[in-house]
Design a protein around this motif. Sequence first.
Motif, mmCIF file in Angstrom:
data_model
loop_
_atom_site.group_PDB
_atom_site.id
_atom_site.type_symbol
_atom_site.label_atom_id
_atom_site.label_comp_id
_atom_site.label_asym_id
_atom_site.label_seq_id
_atom_site.Cartn_x
_atom_site.Cartn_y
_atom_site.Cartn_z
ATOM 1 N N ALA A 120 -12.868 66.284 147.746
ATOM 2 C CA ALA A 120 -13.117 65.822 146.377
ATOM 3 C C ALA A 120 -14.042 64.611 146.372
ATOM 4 O O ALA A 120 -14.916 64.501 145.504
ATOM 5 C CB ALA A 120 -11.803 65.498 145.675
ATOM 6 N N GLY A 121 -13.879 63.723 147.328
ATOM 7 C CA GLY A 121 -14.760 62.560 147.426
ATOM 8 C C GLY A 121 -16.214 62.967 147.612
ATOM 9 O O GLY A 121 -17.116 62.426 146.964
ATOM 10 N N TYR A 122 -16.430 63.938 148.497
ATOM 11 C CA TYR A 122 -17.790 64.446 148.716
ATOM 12 C C TYR A 122 -18.351 65.064 147.434
ATOM 13 O O TYR A 122 -19.489 64.798 147.049
ATOM 14 C CB TYR A 122 -17.816 65.470 149.851
ATOM 15 N N PHE A 123 -17.552 65.893 146.767
ATOM 16 C CA PHE A 123 -18.055 66.577 145.579
ATOM 17 C C PHE A 123 -18.312 65.619 144.416
ATOM 18 O O PHE A 123 -19.263 65.809 143.656
ATOM 19 C CB PHE A 123 -17.117 67.715 145.175
ATOM 20 N N LEU A 124 -17.503 64.599 144.275
ATOM 21 C CA LEU A 124 -17.760 63.602 143.232
ATOM 22 C C LEU A 124 -19.071 62.870 143.519
ATOM 23 O O LEU A 124 -19.932 62.740 142.633
ATOM 24 C CB LEU A 124 -16.599 62.612 143.117
ATOM 25 N N LEU A 125 -19.239 62.395 144.745
ATOM 26 C CA LEU A 125 -20.465 61.698 145.099
ATOM 27 C C LEU A 125 -21.675 62.628 144.957
ATOM 28 O O LEU A 125 -22.726 62.223 144.448
ATOM 29 C CB LEU A 125 -20.368 61.144 146.529
ATOM 30 N N SER A 126 -21.519 63.875 145.364
ATOM 31 C CA SER A 126 -22.603 64.851 145.230
ATOM 32 C C SER A 126 -23.002 65.044 143.780
ATOM 33 O O SER A 126 -24.195 65.118 143.450
ATOM 34 C CB SER A 126 -22.188 66.202 145.816
ATOM 35 N N SER A 127 -22.031 65.141 142.905
ATOM 36 C CA SER A 127 -22.318 65.339 141.485
ATOM 37 C C SER A 127 -23.093 64.153 140.904
ATOM 38 O O SER A 127 -24.014 64.330 140.111
ATOM 39 C CB SER A 127 -21.014 65.560 140.713
ATOM 40 N N LEU A 128 -22.733 62.960 141.320
ATOM 41 C CA LEU A 128 -23.453 61.769 140.855
ATOM 42 C C LEU A 128 -24.888 61.766 141.385
ATOM 43 O O LEU A 128 -25.831 61.458 140.642
ATOM 44 C CB LEU A 128 -22.711 60.501 141.295
ATOM 45 N N ILE A 129 -25.053 62.138 142.659
ATOM 46 C CA ILE A 129 -26.392 62.183 143.253
ATOM 47 C C ILE A 129 -27.242 63.259 142.585
ATOM 48 O O ILE A 129 -28.412 63.026 142.253
ATOM 49 C CB ILE A 129 -26.291 62.397 144.774
ATOM 50 N N ILE A 130 -26.666 64.436 142.395
ATOM 51 C CA ILE A 130 -27.388 65.528 141.728
ATOM 52 C C ILE A 130 -27.864 65.077 140.353
ATOM 53 O O ILE A 130 -29.038 65.246 139.996
ATOM 54 C CB ILE A 130 -26.504 66.786 141.604
ATOM 55 N N SER A 131 -26.978 64.489 139.585
ATOM 56 C CA SER A 131 -27.325 64.077 138.221
ATOM 57 C C SER A 131 -28.405 63.003 138.216
ATOM 58 O O SER A 131 -29.321 63.052 137.390
ATOM 59 C CB SER A 131 -26.074 63.583 137.493
ATOM 60 N N ALA A 132 -28.317 62.062 139.133
ATOM 61 C CA ALA A 132 -29.325 60.999 139.203
ATOM 62 C C ALA A 132 -30.689 61.566 139.595
ATOM 63 O O ALA A 132 -31.706 61.241 138.972
ATOM 64 C CB ALA A 132 -28.887 59.915 140.190
ATOM 65 N N ILE A 133 -30.721 62.422 140.616
ATOM 66 C CA ILE A 133 -31.999 62.998 141.047
ATOM 67 C C ILE A 133 -32.592 63.871 139.951
ATOM 68 O O ILE A 133 -33.798 63.804 139.681
ATOM 69 C CB ILE A 133 -31.823 63.776 142.366
ATOM 70 N N LEU A 134 -31.755 64.684 139.312
ATOM 71 C CA LEU A 134 -32.272 65.510 138.219
ATOM 72 C C LEU A 134 -32.853 64.645 137.095
ATOM 73 O O LEU A 134 -33.894 64.991 136.519
ATOM 74 C CB LEU A 134 -31.173 66.426 137.673
ATOM 75 N N PHE A 135 -32.198 63.543 136.793
ATOM 76 C CA PHE A 135 -32.719 62.662 135.744
ATOM 77 C C PHE A 135 -34.035 62.022 136.185
ATOM 78 O O PHE A 135 -35.020 62.055 135.433
ATOM 79 C CB PHE A 135 -31.707 61.564 135.391
ATOM 80 N N TRP A 136 -34.068 61.472 137.394
ATOM 81 C CA TRP A 136 -35.271 60.768 137.854
ATOM 82 C C TRP A 136 -36.482 61.685 137.998
ATOM 83 O O TRP A 136 -37.602 61.266 137.743
ATOM 84 C CB TRP A 136 -35.018 60.084 139.203
ATOM 85 N N LEU A 137 -36.265 62.918 138.426
ATOM 86 C CA LEU A 137 -37.396 63.816 138.689
ATOM 87 C C LEU A 137 -37.721 64.768 137.548
ATOM 88 O O LEU A 137 -38.675 65.536 137.658
ATOM 89 C CB LEU A 137 -37.141 64.610 139.981
ATOM 90 N N SER A 138 -36.944 64.713 136.486
ATOM 91 C CA SER A 138 -37.228 65.627 135.356
ATOM 92 C C SER A 138 -37.889 64.901 134.216
ATOM 93 O O SER A 138 -37.984 63.737 134.134
ATOM 94 C CB SER A 138 -35.933 66.268 134.881
#
Length: 138
Positions: A120-138
């Motif tokens: 769960a720790g990995y998936f929470l951190l992954s979700s935050l990273i995914i959302s940040a990268i999608l925001f920054w690059l979109s």
Amino acid sequence: MNTLLYPINLLAVLAATVAVTILGGIWFAGIFGRQYAAVLGRADEPQGKMPPLYIVGPALCMLVTTCGCALLMQALQISSLAQALRFGGIVGVCGLAATAMNMAINPNIPRPLAYGVLSAGYFLLSSLIISAILFWLS
């Protein structure tokens, strides 16, 4: 509203997928490698090279997750990093981490709560990273 009609930035999706795939390798084989083996009841087994399925499979799953997040972020009109991180936190806790905990509660997992928390720790951190990268690059 049909979110499948929203264009998504494929470069952002691929960048986020690669980032969380690398994080997964670092998380499960590096930082928490011994703990991960222990919660799976495999602490005494030699740690060798991983078969391709255990690398490609999770990467493809995270690609699907990232595509879904990109579509939802477009549909929700996420327009700030704070909104993106809030979105990532909600998806991470309510979707990914909750599912990881649910899957951990399994008679084949020797230490289900420890496995669930680690995953769960990995998936929470992954979700935050995914959302940040999608925001920054979109």
